[in-house]
Design a protein around this motif. Structure first.
Motif, PDB file in Angstrom:
ATOM      1  N   GLY A  76       3.589   2.180   4.611  1.00 14.90           N
ATOM      2  CA  GLY A  76       3.592   1.151   3.580  1.00 14.90           C
ATOM      3  C   GLY A  76       4.810   1.232   2.699  1.00 14.90           C
ATOM      4  O   GLY A  76       5.950   1.121   3.151  1.00 14.90           O
ATOM      5  N   ARG A  77       4.565   1.488   1.426  1.00 11.12           N
ATOM      6  CA  ARG A  77       5.630   1.492   0.432  1.00 11.12           C
ATOM      7  C   ARG A  77       6.715   2.527   0.743  1.00 11.12           C
ATOM      8  O   ARG A  77       7.903   2.282   0.537  1.00 11.12           O
ATOM      9  N   ASP A  78       6.317   3.674   1.270  1.00 14.62           N
ATOM     10  CA  ASP A  78       7.307   4.702   1.609  1.00 14.62           C
ATOM     11  C   ASP A  78       8.302   4.181   2.647  1.00 14.62           C
ATOM     12  O   ASP A  78       9.491   4.492   2.591  1.00 14.62           O
TER      13      ASP A  78
ATOM     14  N   GLN B 162      10.784   1.945   0.934  1.00 17.36           N
ATOM     15  CA  GLN B 162      11.730   2.740   0.154  1.00 17.36           C
ATOM     16  C   GLN B 162      12.785   3.368   1.061  1.00 17.36           C
ATOM     17  O   GLN B 162      13.953   3.439   0.711  1.00 17.36           O
TER      18      GLN B 162
ATOM     19  N   LYS C 275       0.844  -1.196   0.000  1.00 19.40           N
ATOM     20  CA  LYS C 275       0.000   0.000   0.000  1.00 19.40           C
ATOM     21  C   LYS C 275       0.879   1.246   0.000  1.00 19.40           C
ATOM     22  O   LYS C 275       1.973   1.252   0.544  1.00 19.40           O
ATOM     23  N   LYS C 276       0.354   2.304  -0.582  1.00 15.97           N
ATOM     24  CA  LYS C 276       1.056   3.585  -0.586  1.00 15.97           C
ATOM     25  C   LYS C 276       0.961   4.209   0.798  1.00 15.97           C
ATOM     26  O   LYS C 276       0.047   3.928   1.560  1.00 15.97           O
ATOM     27  N   GLY C 277       1.915   5.053   1.118  1.00 15.33           N
ATOM     28  CA  GLY C 277       1.847   5.810   2.353  1.00 15.33           C
ATOM     29  C   GLY C 277       3.048   5.598   3.242  1.00 15.33           C
ATOM     30  O   GLY C 277       3.888   4.739   2.996  1.00 15.33           O
TER      31      GLY C 277
ATOM     32  N   GLU D  85       4.402  -1.974  -6.616  1.00 14.08           N
ATOM     33  CA  GLU D  85       3.057  -1.575  -7.017  1.00 14.08           C
ATOM     34  C   GLU D  85       2.084  -2.182  -6.005  1.00 14.08           C
ATOM     35  O   GLU D  85       2.500  -2.698  -4.974  1.00 14.08           O
ATOM     36  N   ASP D  86       0.812  -2.147  -6.335  1.00 17.24           N
ATOM     37  CA  ASP D  86      -0.202  -2.670  -5.423  1.00 17.24           C
ATOM     38  C   ASP D  86      -0.140  -4.187  -5.250  1.00 17.24           C
ATOM     39  O   ASP D  86      -0.673  -4.710  -4.282  1.00 17.24           O
TER      40      ASP D  86
ATOM     41  N   ASN E 228      11.443  -1.323  -6.704  1.00 12.86           N
ATOM     42  CA  ASN E 228      10.156  -0.747  -7.089  1.00 12.86           C
ATOM     43  C   ASN E 228       9.024  -1.589  -6.525  1.00 12.86           C
ATOM     44  O   ASN E 228       9.237  -2.705  -6.050  1.00 12.86           O
TER      45      ASN E 228
END
Length: 130
Positions: free
Chosen positions: A56-58, A61, A51-53, A78-79, A76
């Motif tokens: 999540g993905r942040d 990263q 998930k983004k946010g 994605e969902d 990288n």
């Protein structure tokens, strides 16, 4: 059904060195290759990373992807897929609605081939209701 057969199928392709298949959303390990031990917090962080946010993905990263006691650099995501690497080795992770497949490739194995195999297995399981 034995989840071990799905794990063994991926390894037999010679595109994947080790495999872990976990349930979603609980993160319970359904099957794993010998020689790898995953911690529940590692699995939960990856599940959140789809998930983004900031949680999540942040977070993946910024902090990397920890799996089996190894820290990989996030490449990288994605969902429904995440790619990470450490040197010439790495992870290809794909999820369906009910499970997550982690394919680990080693030096000498092509990341793209590992990814293709893991995502094909995910698609098969997704079409089978997982």
């Amino acid at each position: 059904m034995s989840w071990d057969s799905y794990r063994d199928n991926l390894i037999a392709s010679q595109c994947v060195d080790k495999v872990v298949i976990c349930g979603i959303p609980d993160g319970g390990v359904w099957t794993q290759s010998t020689g790898i031990t995953v911690k529940p917090e590692e699995v939960k962080a990856i599940i959140a990373g789809f998930k983004k946010g900031p949680d999540g993905r942040d977070a993946l990263q910024a902090k990397g992807v920890n799996f089996g006691g190894v820290k990989y650099m996030f490449i990288n995501g994605e969902d429904n897929e995440i790619q990470a690497k450490k040197g010439a080795a790495g992870l290809s992770i794909a999820k369906s609605s009910k499970c997550m497949i982690v394919g680990i490739y080693k030096d000498g194995q092509q990341p793209g081939n590992c990814r293709a195999r893991v995502e094909a297995m995910r698609d098969y399981l997704k079409n089978s209701g997982y």
